[in-house]
Write a protein that holds these residues in place. Structure first.
Motif, PDB file in Angstrom:
ATOM      1  N   GLN A 815       0.865  -1.173   0.113  1.00 28.83           N
ATOM      2  CA  GLN A 815      -0.042   0.015   0.142  1.00 28.83           C
ATOM      3  C   GLN A 815       0.826   1.154  -0.082  1.00 28.83           C
ATOM      4  O   GLN A 815       0.366   2.410  -0.718  1.00 28.83           O
ATOM      5  CB  GLN A 815      -0.849   0.004   1.233  1.00 28.83           C
ATOM      6  N   LYS A 816       1.875   1.246   0.730  1.00 26.24           N
ATOM      7  CA  LYS A 816       2.966   2.578   0.804  1.00 26.24           C
ATOM      8  C   LYS A 816       3.506   2.470  -0.481  1.00 26.24           C
ATOM      9  O   LYS A 816       3.564   3.680  -1.103  1.00 26.24           O
ATOM     10  CB  LYS A 816       3.782   2.231   1.948  1.00 26.24           C
ATOM     11  N   GLU A 817       3.916   1.355  -1.289  1.00 24.41           N
ATOM     12  CA  GLU A 817       4.737   1.582  -2.305  1.00 24.41           C
ATOM     13  C   GLU A 817       3.682   2.101  -3.580  1.00 24.41           C
ATOM     14  O   GLU A 817       3.951   2.819  -4.220  1.00 24.41           O
ATOM     15  CB  GLU A 817       5.015   0.057  -3.031  1.00 24.41           C
ATOM     16  N   MET A 818       2.165   1.735  -3.225  1.00 21.34           N
ATOM     17  CA  MET A 818       1.353   2.219  -4.375  1.00 21.34           C
ATOM     18  C   MET A 818       1.093   3.640  -4.150  1.00 21.34           C
ATOM     19  O   MET A 818       1.005   4.639  -4.961  1.00 21.34           O
ATOM     20  CB  MET A 818       0.231   1.435  -4.170  1.00 21.34           C
ATOM     21  N   GLU A 819       1.134   4.203  -2.961  1.00 24.66           N
ATOM     22  CA  GLU A 819       0.789   5.598  -2.749  1.00 24.66           C
ATOM     23  C   GLU A 819       2.060   6.584  -3.443  1.00 24.66           C
ATOM     24  O   GLU A 819       1.871   7.481  -3.968  1.00 24.66           O
ATOM     25  CB  GLU A 819       0.742   5.918  -1.120  1.00 24.66           C
ATOM     26  N   GLU A 820       3.264   6.011  -3.264  1.00 25.89           N
ATOM     27  CA  GLU A 820       4.449   6.811  -3.752  1.00 25.89           C
ATOM     28  C   GLU A 820       4.322   6.679  -5.335  1.00 25.89           C
ATOM     29  O   GLU A 820       4.720   7.748  -6.009  1.00 25.89           O
ATOM     30  CB  GLU A 820       5.794   6.042  -3.167  1.00 25.89           C
ATOM     31  N   LEU A 821       4.115   5.521  -6.003  1.00 24.92           N
ATOM     32  CA  LEU A 821       3.809   5.326  -7.213  1.00 24.92           C
ATOM     33  C   LEU A 821       2.731   6.341  -7.613  1.00 24.92           C
ATOM     34  O   LEU A 821       3.039   7.048  -8.624  1.00 24.92           O
ATOM     35  CB  LEU A 821       3.440   4.121  -7.651  1.00 24.92           C
TER      36      LEU A 821
END
Length: 871
Positions: A815-821
């Motif tokens: 989820q954190k990776e997706m937010e950054e993307l």
């Protein structure tokens, strides 16, 4: 590093052709670098507080030869360390006896053909090096200067005490002391009333005529320009056209001469400052503007060039330029990349005569003698004549004799058996000047093979095949060699001209000693080896593109060399088998991986041969890298370890045979790029007799019997399945040694997986594999879908993760990776929706942003699907 690039590419080609069985000749050698070498030796003498003039010509030249013997071989030693496989027994130097004879012969033949003349002409003069330079030896730099507006009063106005006149704009006020006219455009309405007027030169009070000529740029400054035929090329042409006097006010050392009146003896730039102060005090300096202009500098010492009227030797280039143009348009000379063809042709179509004389002592002395009585008188007479009388000297009237040095005794100051053509006198002295270094270099393709003698080497190896060089010497060298080959031998010197890029540092600046940003190739070789350097260079050499280097860029070559060495030792030490042992004829014992790698070997052999033939060095290196690192090492070598454990001796024998066959052919394919490492490994594996060399081994040819498209298709499907499992492991950070369970769901084709179960278990680190059409997905499992392809139905690869990773932690991480993307994607999307950015940014920048956004969206889509499976 530029030499490392250039010679690496040449060596790749010559090694490749040698292995293909050609009589491949690469002649090494150096030129004498006239101006540069003399400057170095003069600087050494200056430390001893001695000048070359104090030594005298003969002793100074002896000093240069001593320096050459001490330091001239440095580049040769460097090339040997790089691995350049030249025929070192044929090493040549442009001042050696044979090449010196070729230079003299060329001069005499051109003179006999009426293409060499001595003339009084405006040349590029370096006050520091004290010599003329050709146009190509002048480096133009954009500088921030000034444009000064100076009033030239009317003669009649001055007699009446009035201040009317014509305002002239100039970037070089110090040269106004040599002005003989003011010029305007005939259609410039501002100056229609000047008919019948004359102007008075400021300070010196010389009367100047006003001329009207269409070459004058009405948009420059005030539209009126000063005319100084002795110090400006355009003004020189106007002087020839209108019969103007040429008054030289700046001397060879950059100081003002007697004709400069009160400024005589001043340095030219000091004179500029003083003359501007004087003009201002007299009310004649109207205004000053900032102005960006291009200033010519000496290519060696960087001194500002002074256009100077001087007697020099020239070659008429128009007749030769026609031969150079014909070489491309009719004879088939081609440039790679093709865009350099236009650059080459444009230069030839706008060529000017080549100034070939240099006022230095190190070089080929010009084979011309002057009558001590007639020549000085003739020059003095010519200097007093208007420029319309022509530039070329009448050699008979001037007392000039051109003859081979062997016919003369120049040390005695006389010419044996030949008299002055004008007075009949015998007191002749040889010209003090030498020829431009490029005059010997343009003969290189055939002078090194024995010309002017008709030698066996000349008939065997001329014309040559290819020239590899940089864009910066297309005019200096390439075009001139083409013209020389066509003129002297009536043949092209080479068919192909490969132009490589310029070495730059990351950020785009050119790599140079003056900028202090060089990477020394010898230091790189000391650290990681010549092969690593060569492979890195080849990998980066994309057709027509500059190379952007940093120290880290060479790690690719180092890592590749290490990979090759370790894999080779594993193969060699893992079996007593040697190349040449027979392969069992039972096809049943050939596994799919065996057939796949042998088929891939045939493909890479064809691809590398085709890429080298098209001068695609980066494609060659990249394809070999992909094959060796991935196909050979990552896949087949790992599978071979399993096959070597087989109880079936035939499979073990086949595996060892294939490994040795792969290694032997791969070393041959890599040899042109990595000669040292491949030669060593070739001998270690016992591929040749002790006195044999890989350098002369046969270049690999594809073997159609080994081409197996079906095996490639089947194995690639197996690779896809293993890669998907590896990706799942990497995505969810499964510990490397933890074995996963693999469930494969599919309606057909699963026998491929069952037949290669041991490979899957080993390469994907799988502990248990279940196959079936109705296999179910357990809770906490990830599914990767493999679509139908090449005769295979679709498969679902299911990997349970429960107990292997903390799924709750993985959800939060994803989820954190997706937010950054998403944040990055929004930023790029906003930028691309900005009309200002799209209208002003270069097209390639916009395209890069669009590609980057597509990649981000694809990655987001992948993560969304993964998160969906975890929920």
């Amino acid at each position: 590093m530029g030499h490392a690039l250039n010679n690496t590419l040449q060596d790749i080609l010559i090694r490749w052709k040698r292995m293909q069985g050609y009589a491949a000749l690469w002649v090494p050698g150096t030129d004498h670098a006239g101006i540069a070498t003399q400057n170095v030796v003069e600087r050494q003498l200056a430390k001893e507080k001695v000048t070359r003039h104090q030594l005298g010509r003969e002793k100074f030249v002896e000093k240069v030869w001593v320096w050459k013997e001490q330091y001239g071989s440095t580049i040769v030693r460097q090339l040997r360390r790089l691995g350049a496989s030249c025929d070192w027994s044929r090493e040549r130097f442009t001042m050696d006896e044979g090449l010196s004879r070729a230079v003299q012969t060329a001069f005499l033949e051109l003179h006999k053909a009426g293409l060499i003349y001595r003339g009084y002409y405006l040349v590029n003069w370096c006050p520091r090096c004290q010599t003329a330079l050709s146009d190509e030896e002048v480096v133009h730099e954009e500088v921030k200067g000034h444009l000064w507006y100076i009033r030239y009063p009317f003669v009649l106005s001055m007699s009446k005490g009035e201040s009317e006149g014509v305002v002239v704009a100039t970037t070089r006020p110090e040269t106004l002391l040599g002005d003989v006219a003011v010029a305007v455009h005939p259609e410039d309405g501002r100056y229609r009333s000047l008919e019948g007027q004359a102007l008075l030169l400021p300070i010196l009070k010389r009367t100047l005529k006003i001329i009207r000529d269409p070459m004058i740029d009405r948009e420059f400054g005030s539209g009126a320009v000063k005319v100084t035929p002795a110090h400006d090329m355009n003004d020189f042409l106007l002087g020839q056209k209108y019969g103007l006097e040429a008054i030289r006010v700046i001397l060879d050392d950059g100081r003002m001469g007697d004709q400069a009146g009160p400024y005589a003896g001043l340095d030219r730039f000091e004179c500029r400052k003083k003359i501007l102060l004087d003009l201002e005090s007299q009310g004649l300096l109207v205004k000053t503007e900032d102005y960006h202009t291009s200033i010519g500098h000496c290519y060696r010492c960087k001194t500002v060039i002074e256009p100077t009227l001087s007697p020099q030797w020239f070659i008429k280039m128009q007749p030769l330029a026609k031969l150079g143009i014909e070489a491309v348009e009719k004879d088939g000379t081609r440039f790679i990349p093709d865009r350099w063809t236009k650059v080459y042709l444009d230069w030839l179509r706008n060529i000017r005569d080549w100034c070939i004389s240099r006022q230095i002592w190190w070089g080929h002395r010009i084979p011309a003698w002057y009558c001590k009585k007639c020549y000085p008188a003739y020059v003095q007479e010519r200097q007093s004549k208007p420029l319309s009388s022509g530039t070329a000297f009448n050699e008979k009237e001037a007392g000039i004799v051109v003859a081979a040095a062997g016919e003369a005794a120049p040390s005695q100051g006389s010419h044996a058996g030949i008299r002055c053509p004008r007075c009949g006198g015998e007191a002749l002295v040889q010209d003090e000047d030498v020829l431009d270094t490029w005059f010997s270099s343009w003969l290189w393709p055939f002078s090194t093979l024995g010309w002017p003698e008709q030698t066996k080497d000349l008939s065997t190896f001329y014309p040559t095949s290819v020239l590899v060089t940089g864009q910066d010497i297309i005019f200096f060298w390439v075009a001139r060699m083409v013209m020389a080959g066509k003129f002297f031998l009536r043949q092209l010197p080479f068919r192909d001209v490969y132009i490589h890029g310029i070495i730059r540092v990351e950020g785009g600046k050119k790599m140079s000693k003056s900028l202090g940003n060089i990477i020394d190739p010898l230091e790189v070789i000391d650290r990681i080896g010549a092969d690593a350097l060569r492979f890195s260079i080849a990998h980066m050499t994309s057709e027509g593109q500059d190379l952007y280097l940093s120290e880290n860029k060479f790690l690719l070559g180092r890592n590749f060399a290490n990979k090759l060495w370790n894999a080779s030792r594993l193969i060699i030490e893992g079996s007593d088998q040697r190349p040449g042992e027979p392969l069992p004829s039972n096809p049943r014992l050939m596994t799919v991986p065996d057939r796949w790698i042998l088929s891939r070997l045939q493909g890479i052999t064809s691809e590398v041969t085709e890429a080298l033939g098209a001068y695609r060095f980066n494609d060659t290196a990249k394809r070999l890298y992909q094959f060796v690192w991935h196909d050979f090492c990552d896949w087949y070598l790992e599978i071979a370890k399993l096959q070597r454990e087989s109880p079936e001796k035939g499979i073990v024998h086949n595996t060892n045979w294939i490994l040795h066959a792969l290694l032997e052919r791969t070393l041959a394919l890599l040899h042109p790029i990595m000669p040292f490492l491949t030669e060593e490994l070739w001998h270690l594996m016992g591929a040749g007799s002790p006195d044999a060399t890989l350098m002369k081994a046969a270049w690999p040819e594809p073997e159609p019997a080994w081409k197996d498209p079906q095996a490639e298709q089947v194995f690639e499907r197996l690779q896809m399945a293993i890669t998907e499992v590896r990706n799942i492991r990497a995505t969810f950070r499964v510990p490397p040694k933890e074995k996963v369970k693999l469930i494969v769901r599919g309606s057909s084709g699963l026998d491929l997986l069952s037949q290669h179960q041991s490979i899957i278990l080993r390469l994907a680190v799988v502990g248990e594999m279940t196959l079936g059409a109705s296999a179910q997905r357990p809770e906490g499992a990830i599914v990767s879908h493999l679509p139908a392809q090449d005769g295979f139905d679709a498969w679902d690869l299911i990997v349970p993760l429960t107990g292997l990773v903390d799924l709750a932690v993985e959800r939060k991480r994803i989820q954190k990776e997706m937010e950054e993307l998403e944040t990055r994607a929004r930023s790029k999307r906003s930028r691309l929706e900005d009309s200002t950015f799209r209208s002003k940014a270069p097209a390639e920048v916009v395209a890069e942003e669009e590609d980057s956004l597509r990649e981000l969206d694809a990655e987001l889509s992948k993560w969304k699907e993964t998160l969906k499976q975890l929920n």
